[in-house]
Design a protein around this motif. Structure first.
Motif, short mmCIF file in Angstrom:
data_model
loop_
_atom_site.label_atom_id
_atom_site.label_comp_id
_atom_site.label_asym_id
_atom_site.label_seq_id
_atom_site.Cartn_x
_atom_site.Cartn_y
_atom_site.Cartn_z
N GLY A 162 0.83 -1.19 0.00
CA GLY A 162 0.00 0.00 0.00
C GLY A 162 0.87 1.24 0.00
O GLY A 162 2.11 1.15 -0.10
N PRO A 163 0.29 2.43 0.12
CA PRO A 163 1.08 3.67 0.12
C PRO A 163 2.17 3.64 1.18
O PRO A 163 1.94 3.27 2.33
CB PRO A 163 0.03 4.75 0.42
CG PRO A 163 -1.26 4.16 -0.04
CD PRO A 163 -1.16 2.69 0.24
N GLY A 164 3.39 4.03 0.77
CA GLY A 164 4.52 4.02 1.69
C GLY A 164 5.22 2.69 1.77
O GLY A 164 6.35 2.61 2.27
N GLY A 165 4.58 1.61 1.30
CA GLY A 165 5.16 0.28 1.39
C GLY A 165 5.97 -0.08 0.16
O GLY A 165 6.32 0.79 -0.64
N PRO A 166 6.24 -1.36 -0.03
CA PRO A 166 5.76 -2.44 0.84
C PRO A 166 6.60 -2.59 2.11
O PRO A 166 7.76 -2.17 2.15
CB PRO A 166 5.90 -3.67 -0.05
CG PRO A 166 7.06 -3.34 -0.95
CD PRO A 166 6.98 -1.86 -1.20
N TYR A 167 5.98 -3.21 3.12
CA TYR A 167 6.66 -3.56 4.35
C TYR A 167 6.63 -5.08 4.45
O TYR A 167 5.64 -5.72 4.11
CB TYR A 167 5.93 -2.96 5.56
CG TYR A 167 5.62 -1.48 5.42
CD1 TYR A 167 6.61 -0.53 5.64
CD2 TYR A 167 4.34 -1.05 5.07
CE1 TYR A 167 6.33 0.83 5.51
CE2 TYR A 167 4.05 0.31 4.94
CZ TYR A 167 5.05 1.24 5.16
OH TYR A 167 4.78 2.57 5.04
N SER A 168 7.72 -5.68 4.89
CA SER A 168 7.74 -7.14 4.94
C SER A 168 8.63 -7.63 6.06
O SER A 168 9.53 -6.91 6.53
CB SER A 168 8.21 -7.73 3.61
OG SER A 168 9.56 -7.39 3.36
N THR A 169 8.38 -8.86 6.47
CA THR A 169 9.20 -9.52 7.47
C THR A 169 9.11 -11.02 7.25
O THR A 169 8.13 -11.53 6.68
CB THR A 169 8.72 -9.17 8.90
OG1 THR A 169 9.65 -9.70 9.85
CG2 THR A 169 7.34 -9.77 9.19
N SER A 170 10.14 -11.72 7.66
CA SER A 170 10.15 -13.18 7.65
C SER A 170 10.17 -13.65 9.09
O SER A 170 11.22 -13.61 9.75
CB SER A 170 11.37 -13.72 6.90
OG SER A 170 11.32 -13.34 5.53
N ILE A 189 6.87 -5.34 11.58
CA ILE A 189 6.89 -5.59 10.13
C ILE A 189 7.49 -4.40 9.40
O ILE A 189 8.23 -4.57 8.42
CB ILE A 189 5.46 -5.87 9.62
CG1 ILE A 189 4.88 -7.12 10.32
CG2 ILE A 189 5.45 -6.05 8.11
CD1 ILE A 189 3.44 -7.39 9.99
N SER A 190 7.17 -3.19 9.88
CA SER A 190 7.57 -1.97 9.16
C SER A 190 8.93 -1.44 9.57
O SER A 190 9.38 -0.43 9.04
CB SER A 190 6.52 -0.89 9.40
OG SER A 190 6.51 -0.51 10.77
N GLY A 191 9.57 -2.10 10.54
CA GLY A 191 10.86 -1.61 10.99
C GLY A 191 10.75 -0.42 11.94
O GLY A 191 11.66 0.41 11.99
N GLY A 192 9.63 -0.30 12.64
CA GLY A 192 9.46 0.75 13.64
C GLY A 192 8.43 1.79 13.30
O GLY A 192 8.04 2.60 14.15
N LYS A 193 7.95 1.79 12.06
CA LYS A 193 6.93 2.77 11.69
C LYS A 193 5.61 2.43 12.38
O LYS A 193 5.23 1.25 12.49
CB LYS A 193 6.74 2.77 10.17
CG LYS A 193 5.87 3.91 9.67
CD LYS A 193 5.90 3.99 8.15
CE LYS A 193 5.12 5.20 7.65
NZ LYS A 193 5.22 5.35 6.18
#
Length: 621
Positions: free
Chosen positions: A545-553, A578-582
């Protein structure tokens, strides 16, 4: 007046082998010299006027350039001359500028050349729309092959016929070799067309001396040939010494050859073949690429994949006989640790192409090599031939006369395609429809993932009709197999979708959506997921979505994530992880998609399954 000069240009390699001067540039120049000299050059035989121009000579005549035009892919050109060129029908010099020649690989490094063909006095035919003159010319091989040599490109043109009737043979593979001191070079190969003709292009570097091993006794190349059927059956196999004969040694950049195969004598006798041996599952050598020791995992080395579904068992497949009788083979299996073996029966074998049956059909002109697939298992189609079963034993096809009525069997080294689902009971599917995303796949109580089963597989061969137990030729000591399937529910709180017979479990949900799945996201976002399989691969959560993508494993070390990273991973991960702190409140008011990707470490030996997926959407604001 407008003058249109059009035509076609080609180069001669052999008397019956020509090529278009495709994508070259035609350059026309005003001739220099006294009138009688120009007339003399214009009436001379073009064979005596060809010249390769050095860059200095090209530059010196540049101020005399009348016009130039691109020659198309078929060697055709058209140039319009007239007042804008200050041209009124007089003689002109015809040159061709070349940056490459046919047969050069794309991107090859070579200096361009300009060749002067002739001084031409067109015989213009005048009409209402101006004057026209058409000119077709093919550069003789003596000069054109010099040009090709400057580009380092060499060519063999030839044909293949039947020796007795001289009929051309279509569809054969011709391989050219260069005879060297220690190691012969394969220069290239080509397939004969409906006229039996073939062309092989290669480069100077393919035969020039380069290393101690690659040393020519005589400046080369020194050519000899092999002719094969599409399946690799040799019809003509020249001795390497043929390359040292006077007609073959030190071949020039254009070489012409006529080859013939003897219909009566048949192909040269093949070398003694090895006995059939089982060595591979699909593309995996089970001695080195599968952890096949009885105490090992039974999985592939490196990626740790177990096996599933239909397995292509293969190795060496040969037309070997014993005591004049054909060989036959069968496979057996047993669970690791069991004492007795079980035969693989025909119903466990899926249709398997074990080679082709080739036959030279001389009833048509030109003669062609017909082929049918040799198969075992299933029902043969009209273009297939079935190998025969003797109980659970499979007869190795023995046809060996390509030029006779029976044809010749050419194996591809497949032996059987074994349905591994028949080796043990893997049904019914595990019912996990009562669990929610985030739950363990071991719930409800008493339900758990089913681990790999381990088997041994072996191949036996014997003389047909002997009644012997057979000789073991290839034993896979340990292979891990898992064909268990799972029933579960994807995104259960939003458009609930039941998955039946899923390969692995992949479930995702959002805690904040509630039971309706339609709640809006405000300032918290927790992704609940379950990813499960006894051979679990990479798991990834991705928000787009807007500002993304955000991902994690996710891994068991993450807060609120539980289970085993290689089997049953589940839990809940908040957006900040997932977002790294956002933070959620930093997201724009918009729609988003959460995707879960679950890898499955399985293979059938040739291919691996794609990742399993689940997704759910939400709106922020």
């Amino acid at each position: 007046m407008q003058y249109t000069f059009f035509g076609h240009l080609c180069g001669t390699l052999c008397p019956d082998c020509r090529e278009d001067l495709a994508h070259a540039t035609l350059r026309l120049y005003r001739p220099e010299g006294r009138e009688n000299e120009i007339i003399s050059r214009a009436t001379a035989n073009p064979k005596r006027t060809h010249q390769i121009l050095e860059p200095k000579a090209v530059k010196e005549k540049s101020d005399r350039l009348l016009a130039e035009a691109e020659i198309d892919a078929e060697g055709r050109f058209e140039v319009v001359l007239g007042e804008e060129n200050d041209y009124d029908g007089e003689a002109m010099e015809v040159d061709v500028y070349l940056e490459s020649v046919p047969g050069m690989p794309e991107g090859a490094d070579a200096d361009p050349l300009q060749v002067s063909i002739t001084t031409l006095q067109p015989q213009w035919r005048k009409g209402e729309e101006g004057a026209r003159f058409g000119w077709e010319y093919c550069i003789p091989s003596r000069f054109w092959c010099q040009v090709r040599e400057r580009f380092g490109v060499w060519t063999i043109c030839g044909d293949v016929t039947l020796c007795e009737t001289e009929e051309p043979v279509e569809g054969l593979t011709v391989i050219a070799f260069d005879r060297d001191w220690i190691q012969d070079d394969e220069l290239g190969s080509a397939t004969t067309d409906q006229n039996g003709r073939f062309r092989i292009d290669y480069l100077r570097q393919d035969f020039e001396p380069g290393t101690v091993i690659d040393v020519e006794l005589i400046g080369g190349p020194d050519l000899y040939f092999r002719v094969e059927t599409p399946g690799g059956q040799a019809l003509l196999a020249e001795d390497p010494s043929e390359g040292r004969t006077s007609s073959r040694e030190n071949a020039g950049p254009c070489f012409c050859v006529d080859l013939c195969i003897d219909e009566d004598d048949g192909p040269p006798p093949p070398p003694p073949e090895a006995y059939p041996v089982f060595t591979h599952v699909g593309g995996y050598d089970f001695d080195t690429q599968i952890d096949s020791d009885p105490s090992g995992t039974g999985e592939t080395v490196g990626q740790g994949r177990a096996f599933f579904r239909t397995l292509r068992l293969n190795g060496i497949m040969a037309k070997r006989s014993l005591n004049g009788n054909p060989l036959e083979y069968k496979f057996q299996y047993r669970e690791l640790g069991a004492s007795s073996w079980t035969d693989v029966v025909p119903s466990q074998i899926r249709k398997t192409k074990i080679g082709v049956l080739e036959k030279l059909d001389t009833s048509v002109s030109p003669p062609v090599v017909d082929d049918k697939d040799y198969i075992i298992g299933g029902t043969p189609n009209a273009d297939e031939v079935a190998a025969s079963f003797n109980g659970n034993w499979i007869r190795v096809p023995q046809e060996s006369n390509l030029l006779g009525p029976t044809g010749s069997f050419v194996p591809n080294h497949n032996q059987i395609r074994l349905d591994s689902r028949t080796l043990a009971t893997f049904t019914p599917a595990i019912d996990l429809t009562s669990i929610e995303a985030g739950d363990s796949a071991d719930a409800p109580s008493g339900v758990s993932l089913v681990q790999n089963k381990h088997f041994q597989i072996r191949m036996l061969i014997r003389e047909q009709g002997s009644g012997a137990m057979g000789t073991e030729t290839g034993v896979l000591e340990n292979i891990a197999v898992n064909n268990r399937l799972y029933d579960y529910v994807r995104h259960p709180n939003w458009m609930r979708e039941t998955v039946n017979d899923g390969l692995a479990v992949a479930m995702v949900n959002l805690k904040e959506l509630g039971s309706s799945g339609c709640e809006g996201i405000q300032d918290t976002l927790n992704v609940e997921f379950t990813a499960a399989h006894p051979n679990l691969g990479n798991v990834n959560i991705r928000i787009e979505g807007p500002g993304g993508p955000y991902s994690t494993s996710p891994s068991p070390s993450d807060p609120n994530v539980n289970g085993s990273a290689d089997e049953n991973l589940h839990g809940s991960i908040d957006f900040q992880n997932i977002s790294g702190g956002k933070k959620v409140e930093d997201l724009q008011d918009c729609s988003y998609i959460v995707r879960l990707s679950v890898g499955v470490l399985l293979t059938n030996g040739d291919n691996s399954p794609s990742n399993r997926h689940d997704q759910i959407s939400f709106c922020k604001g």
